[in-house]
Write an enzyme that holds these catalytic residues in place. Structure first.
Site, PDB file in Angstrom:
ATOM      1  N   LYS A  13       0.848  -1.204   0.000  1.00  0.00           N
ATOM      2  CA  LYS A  13       0.000   0.000   0.000  1.00  0.00           C
ATOM      3  C   LYS A  13       0.879   1.247   0.000  1.00  0.00           C
ATOM      4  CE  LYS A  13       0.775   1.459   4.436  1.00  0.00           C
ATOM      5  NZ  LYS A  13       1.642   2.599   4.724  1.00  0.00           N
ATOM      6  N   ASP A 142      -1.501  -1.727  10.070  1.00  0.00           N
ATOM      7  CA  ASP A 142      -1.853  -1.707   8.641  1.00  0.00           C
ATOM      8  C   ASP A 142      -2.549  -2.983   8.156  1.00  0.00           C
ATOM      9  OD1 ASP A 142      -0.812   0.821   8.211  1.00  0.00           O
ATOM     10  OD2 ASP A 142       1.192   0.050   7.753  1.00  0.00           O
TER      11      ASP A 142
END
Ligand code: C5P
Length: 296
Positions: A13, A142
């Protein structure tokens, strides 16, 4: 049970925006962020074995400390709590790593989330998405996003997620200097600077709906950059080179040390990567934003 395997792709990401809004009593920081999956992936193969126990093979990152191992252990423990047969399983994880570590790209978290997805498929979906999300949250800030993927608004420590309109497909030039940054260290320096701020979610919804890469590129922001630039001053030069080379916008991802640039197209990305190479910066990847989680 016979041996069964599945291979899943674990995407990295980037954060299109990140603002640290407060320091919490537990030492963690509240933040607001716009997460975006990209097409740089690790390959995660999960095999159910006859012999019990968990093993995780990932080069230098093999063994119990790997977040993917911890994800498998949490999955097995949850099976035991709920009296499911997965509690007796042997699990082998083999990770082909492409996402650099200590980069702010959530490589470890994405591997962990992929293991949860893979195990749920291998055991014929014993857990709801919400249960998997709770397990992912235990793997780090995350991992919850990585379970979901796409374009997401993150709050709290980054684990409270809301769907955002999917970002347009954008070509991204990623740069990772050889030195990484520890997330804890970046937040420690951030506390010395102590500038808290917020993002405007409505603005991001409008920006994403408009699907205009140029305006998105102009609104990139990350309040951890200043701390990371102090830890690794070469990041300042990398970001400057990306912008001077013609990126529509450039930003450090997460707590670094990867920096990304949004480029007009692949050819422009290659041109800028060559410019960086001429300056001795070789750790570059030309990738795209992606809004789907695919099996391998
Ligand atoms: O969640 P993760 O294990 O990736 O975080 C690593 C470290 O980064 C934490 O131990 C904490 O020091 C810092 N951190 C923080 N606030 C967050 C996320 C991480 O202070 N929202």
């Amino acid at each position: 049970m016979g041996e069964k395997s599945i291979e899943v792709l674990a995407p990295a990401k980037i954060n299109l925006a990140l603002a640290v809004s407060a320091k919490r009593a537990d030492g963690y920081h509240s933040l607001e962020t716009v997460f975006q999956s990209i097409s740089l992936v690790d390959r995660v193969k999960v095999t159910l074995k006859k012999s019990r126990g968990i093993s995780c093979f990932c080069g230098d990152l093999s063994g119990e400390k790997n977040l993917a191992y911890q994800a498998a252990r949490l999955f097995v423990e949850q099976c035991q709590v709920e009296g499911l047969s997965g509690g007796q399983a042997g699990i082998e994880i083999a990770i082909e790593k492409k996402i650099p570590v200590q980069a702010g790209l959530a490589g470890g978290s994405s591997d962990a989330a992929s293991v949860l997805r893979a195990l749920n498929i291998l055991f014929s979906c014993p857990f709801s998405y919400d249960t998997l999300l709770e397990l992912a949250k235990k793997c780090g800030s995350d991992a919850a996003f990585c379970l979901k993927g796409g374009t997401q608004w993150g709050e709290g420590t980054g684990t409270d997620l809301k769907d955002l309109p999917p970002a347009p497909e954008m070509d991204i030039l990623l740069v990772k200097p050889s030195r990484g940054i520890s997330t804890a260290e970046a937040f420690r320096i951030y506390d010395e600077i102590g500038e808290y701020s917020a993002l405007n979610m409505d603005l991001w919804v409008d920006l994403l709906k408009a699907q205009d890469r140029k305006t998105i590129a102009m609104k990139l922001s990350n309040s951890l950059e200043k701390a990371a630039f102090r830890l690794l001053p070469e990041l300042i030069g990398i970001k400057e080179l990306l912008l001077r080379g013609g990126c529509l916008g450039a930003l450090m991802s997460g707590s670094g040390s990867a920096v990304f640039g949004i480029v007009q197209n692949q050819d422009k990305g290659k041109e800028i990567a060559e410019l960086l190479m001429a300056k001795g910066i070789s750790g570059t990847w030309l990738v795209k934003t992606t809004n789907e989680l695919r099996l391998g």
